[in-house]
Design a protein around this motif. Structure first.
Motif, PDB file in Angstrom:
ATOM      1  N   VAL A 142      38.068  -3.928 -18.450  1.00  0.00           N
ATOM      2  CA  VAL A 142      36.930  -3.001 -18.540  1.00  0.00           C
ATOM      3  C   VAL A 142      35.690  -3.715 -19.066  1.00  0.00           C
ATOM      4  O   VAL A 142      34.573  -3.495 -18.569  1.00  0.00           O
ATOM      5  N   SER A 143      35.877  -4.575 -20.052  1.00  0.00           N
ATOM      6  CA  SER A 143      34.744  -5.322 -20.595  1.00  0.00           C
ATOM      7  C   SER A 143      34.092  -6.195 -19.525  1.00  0.00           C
ATOM      8  O   SER A 143      32.859  -6.213 -19.381  1.00  0.00           O
ATOM      9  N   ALA A 144      34.919  -6.916 -18.782  1.00  0.00           N
ATOM     10  CA  ALA A 144      34.372  -7.765 -17.717  1.00  0.00           C
ATOM     11  C   ALA A 144      33.676  -6.932 -16.649  1.00  0.00           C
ATOM     12  O   ALA A 144      32.609  -7.300 -16.133  1.00  0.00           O
TER      13      ALA A 144
ATOM     14  N   PHE B  84      24.916  -0.926 -20.505  1.00  0.00           N
ATOM     15  CA  PHE B  84      26.181  -1.414 -19.946  1.00  0.00           C
ATOM     16  C   PHE B  84      26.557  -2.769 -20.553  1.00  0.00           C
ATOM     17  O   PHE B  84      27.729  -3.028 -20.855  1.00  0.00           O
ATOM     18  N   ALA B  85      25.568  -3.634 -20.711  1.00  0.00           N
ATOM     19  CA  ALA B  85      25.832  -4.950 -21.293  1.00  0.00           C
ATOM     20  C   ALA B  85      26.303  -4.824 -22.738  1.00  0.00           C
ATOM     21  O   ALA B  85      27.219  -5.534 -23.173  1.00  0.00           O
ATOM     22  N   LEU B  86      25.676  -3.925 -23.485  1.00  0.00           N
ATOM     23  CA  LEU B  86      26.089  -3.726 -24.877  1.00  0.00           C
ATOM     24  C   LEU B  86      27.520  -3.185 -24.960  1.00  0.00           C
ATOM     25  O   LEU B  86      28.309  -3.612 -25.813  1.00  0.00           O
ATOM     26  N   ALA B  87      27.857  -2.266 -24.058  1.00  0.00           N
ATOM     27  CA  ALA B  87      29.222  -1.733 -24.029  1.00  0.00           C
ATOM     28  C   ALA B  87      30.234  -2.826 -23.695  1.00  0.00           C
ATOM     29  O   ALA B  87      31.302  -2.914 -24.308  1.00  0.00           O
ATOM     30  N   ALA B  88      29.884  -3.680 -22.727  1.00  0.00           N
ATOM     31  CA  ALA B  88      30.777  -4.788 -22.382  1.00  0.00           C
ATOM     32  C   ALA B  88      30.972  -5.735 -23.553  1.00  0.00           C
ATOM     33  O   ALA B  88      32.088  -6.205 -23.820  1.00  0.00           O
ATOM     34  N   LEU B  89      29.898  -6.008 -24.279  1.00  0.00           N
ATOM     35  CA  LEU B  89      29.971  -6.899 -25.438  1.00  0.00           C
ATOM     36  C   LEU B  89      30.860  -6.316 -26.541  1.00  0.00           C
ATOM     37  O   LEU B  89      31.716  -7.017 -27.110  1.00  0.00           O
ATOM     38  N   ILE B  90      30.699  -5.034 -26.818  1.00  0.00           N
ATOM     39  CA  ILE B  90      31.475  -4.397 -27.881  1.00  0.00           C
ATOM     40  C   ILE B  90      32.960  -4.349 -27.525  1.00  0.00           C
ATOM     41  O   ILE B  90      33.833  -4.694 -28.339  1.00  0.00           O
ATOM     42  N   VAL B  91      33.270  -3.937 -26.295  1.00  0.00           N
ATOM     43  CA  VAL B  91      34.672  -3.841 -25.884  1.00  0.00           C
ATOM     44  C   VAL B  91      35.330  -5.220 -25.898  1.00  0.00           C
ATOM     45  O   VAL B  91      36.466  -5.382 -26.346  1.00  0.00           O
ATOM     46  N   GLY B  92      34.624  -6.231 -25.406  1.00  0.00           N
ATOM     47  CA  GLY B  92      35.190  -7.575 -25.403  1.00  0.00           C
ATOM     48  C   GLY B  92      35.463  -8.105 -26.800  1.00  0.00           C
ATOM     49  O   GLY B  92      36.509  -8.717 -27.053  1.00  0.00           O
ATOM     50  N   VAL B  93      34.545  -7.861 -27.720  1.00  0.00           N
ATOM     51  CA  VAL B  93      34.749  -8.317 -29.101  1.00  0.00           C
ATOM     52  C   VAL B  93      35.925  -7.592 -29.744  1.00  0.00           C
ATOM     53  O   VAL B  93      36.734  -8.200 -30.465  1.00  0.00           O
ATOM     54  N   VAL B  94      36.055  -6.299 -29.477  1.00  0.00           N
ATOM     55  CA  VAL B  94      37.180  -5.540 -30.030  1.00  0.00           C
ATOM     56  C   VAL B  94      38.509  -6.093 -29.527  1.00  0.00           C
ATOM     57  O   VAL B  94      39.480  -6.220 -30.285  1.00  0.00           O
ATOM     58  N   VAL B  95      38.569  -6.450 -28.256  1.00  0.00           N
ATOM     59  CA  VAL B  95      39.804  -7.013 -27.702  1.00  0.00           C
ATOM     60  C   VAL B  95      40.121  -8.354 -28.360  1.00  0.00           C
ATOM     61  O   VAL B  95      41.286  -8.648 -28.674  1.00  0.00           O
TER      62      VAL B  95
ATOM     63  N   GLY C  58      34.059 -10.975 -20.346  1.00  0.00           N
ATOM     64  CA  GLY C  58      33.300  -9.756 -20.583  1.00  0.00           C
ATOM     65  C   GLY C  58      32.239  -9.933 -21.654  1.00  0.00           C
ATOM     66  O   GLY C  58      31.108  -9.448 -21.513  1.00  0.00           O
ATOM     67  N   VAL C  59      32.587 -10.644 -22.728  1.00  0.00           N
ATOM     68  CA  VAL C  59      31.608 -10.900 -23.788  1.00  0.00           C
ATOM     69  C   VAL C  59      30.444 -11.733 -23.262  1.00  0.00           C
ATOM     70  O   VAL C  59      29.269 -11.450 -23.542  1.00  0.00           O
ATOM     71  N   SER C  60      30.760 -12.764 -22.500  1.00  0.00           N
ATOM     72  CA  SER C  60      29.705 -13.639 -21.954  1.00  0.00           C
ATOM     73  C   SER C  60      28.778 -12.873 -21.022  1.00  0.00           C
ATOM     74  O   SER C  60      27.544 -12.977 -21.119  1.00  0.00           O
ATOM     75  N   LEU C  61      29.376 -12.074 -20.125  1.00  0.00           N
ATOM     76  CA  LEU C  61      28.544 -11.284 -19.211  1.00  0.00           C
ATOM     77  C   LEU C  61      27.722 -10.249 -19.978  1.00  0.00           C
ATOM     78  O   LEU C  61      26.566  -9.978 -19.617  1.00  0.00           O
ATOM     79  N   GLY C  62      28.307  -9.692 -21.029  1.00  0.00           N
ATOM     80  CA  GLY C  62      27.567  -8.729 -21.832  1.00  0.00           C
ATOM     81  C   GLY C  62      26.377  -9.356 -22.520  1.00  0.00           C
ATOM     82  O   GLY C  62      25.285  -8.768 -22.567  1.00  0.00           O
TER      83      GLY C  62
ATOM     84  N   TRP D  41      45.579 -14.863 -20.674  1.00  0.00           N
ATOM     85  CA  TRP D  41      44.710 -14.244 -19.663  1.00  0.00           C
ATOM     86  C   TRP D  41      43.880 -13.115 -20.269  1.00  0.00           C
ATOM     87  O   TRP D  41      42.754 -12.873 -19.835  1.00  0.00           O
ATOM     88  N   ILE D  42      44.421 -12.434 -21.277  1.00  0.00           N
ATOM     89  CA  ILE D  42      43.647 -11.377 -21.930  1.00  0.00           C
ATOM     90  C   ILE D  42      42.451 -11.972 -22.657  1.00  0.00           C
ATOM     91  O   ILE D  42      41.333 -11.448 -22.589  1.00  0.00           O
ATOM     92  N   LYS D  43      42.682 -13.091 -23.354  1.00  0.00           N
ATOM     93  CA  LYS D  43      41.570 -13.762 -24.031  1.00  0.00           C
ATOM     94  C   LYS D  43      40.520 -14.227 -23.035  1.00  0.00           C
ATOM     95  O   LYS D  43      39.310 -14.083 -23.276  1.00  0.00           O
ATOM     96  N   SER D  44      40.960 -14.787 -21.920  1.00  0.00           N
ATOM     97  CA  SER D  44      40.012 -15.290 -20.924  1.00  0.00           C
ATOM     98  C   SER D  44      39.150 -14.176 -20.358  1.00  0.00           C
ATOM     99  O   SER D  44      37.915 -14.305 -20.263  1.00  0.00           O
ATOM    100  N   VAL D  45      39.779 -13.074 -19.975  1.00  0.00           N
ATOM    101  CA  VAL D  45      39.019 -11.952 -19.404  1.00  0.00           C
ATOM    102  C   VAL D  45      38.095 -11.336 -20.455  1.00  0.00           C
ATOM    103  O   VAL D  45      36.959 -10.962 -20.149  1.00  0.00           O
ATOM    104  N   ALA D  46      38.592 -11.238 -21.698  1.00  0.00           N
ATOM    105  CA  ALA D  46      37.745 -10.680 -22.760  1.00  0.00           C
ATOM    106  C   ALA D  46      36.533 -11.572 -23.018  1.00  0.00           C
ATOM    107  O   ALA D  46      35.413 -11.069 -23.191  1.00  0.00           O
ATOM    108  N   TRP D  47      36.746 -12.889 -23.049  1.00  0.00           N
ATOM    109  CA  TRP D  47      35.616 -13.805 -23.226  1.00  0.00           C
ATOM    110  C   TRP D  47      34.646 -13.701 -22.057  1.00  0.00           C
ATOM    111  O   TRP D  47      33.424 -13.809 -22.245  1.00  0.00           O
TER     112      TRP D  47
END
Length: 201
Positions: free
Chosen positions: A82-84, A140-151, A175-179, A167-173
């Motif tokens: 979701v973050s990504a 949307f970017a802020l939401a992606a950043l928050i969700v990724g950091v929480v993960v 999402g954080v980067s895109l956010g 793979w969870i860490k990779s996808v979360a990172w």
């Protein structure tokens, strides 16, 4: 001399009877331990089977909660995806941003008279719509950043000894980067640092 007295016959019969009784008693005595051994062996076998059944039930009872819990990391993986996804939407746009921008354009057209200056008309019709698009993208970017950091920080508050899947860490990172990228671009556009309004002079 060749005849036996009654007492002698009785003694012999008594001795023989006693001998027979002793033989029977000895036979029973010999058979009794065997029967006891068989009964003891059967009892031990039944106890062993009972313990095996209890162990099997205990193992099944231990496996049942794990099955109910499901595969660990499913929620974290879904949140990372979701973050990504939110990060991608913040960069590519969404129907929410499109509708908001169109509405702002309509409001600008209705609120600006035909006698207004060109600079004012451009700002009300186009500038505000673009700013609205940047605002929605930034959300949307802020939401992606928050969700990724929480993960990413979730394992620190979970059960110890259970590392997070790679793979969870990779996808979360991701999402954080895109956010972060989407948030920076949204702020830059909203403040007209990039893609500002053209000059009307």
């Amino acid at each position: 001399m060749g005849t036996k007295t009654v007492d002698e016959a009785v003694d012999e019969n008594g001795t023989e009877a006693k001998s027979d009784e002793e033989t029977v008693n000895a036979t029973k005595t010999d058979e009794a331990p065997d029967a006891e051994v068989e009964e003891t062996g059967n009892a031990e076998a039944e106890d062993a089977e009972g313990r095996d059944d209890l162990d099997a039930e205990a193992l099944e009872g231990e496996d049942t909660p794990e099955a109910e819990k499901g595969t660990p990391g499913v929620g974290q993986g879904a949140a990372a995806v979701v973050s990504a996804g939110l990060g991608v939407v913040s960069l590519t746009g969404s129907w929410v941003a499109t509708v908001a921008a169109a509405r702002e354009t309509l409001v600008g057209q209705l609120g600006t008279s035909s006698t207004a200056s060109v600079a004012k008309q451009v700002k009300e019709v186009y500038g505000d719509a673009w700013a609205t698009t940047a605002l929605v993208g930034g959300l949307f970017a802020l939401a992606a950043l928050i969700v990724g950091v929480v993960v990413l920080v979730r394992p620190a508050f979970g059960a110890p000894g259970k590392p997070q899947a790679a793979w969870i860490k990779s996808v979360a990172w991701a999402g954080v980067s895109l956010g972060v990228i989407g948030l920076v671009l949204a702020v830059a556009k909203y403040s007209d640092i990039i893609l500002g309004l053209p000059s009307t002079s």
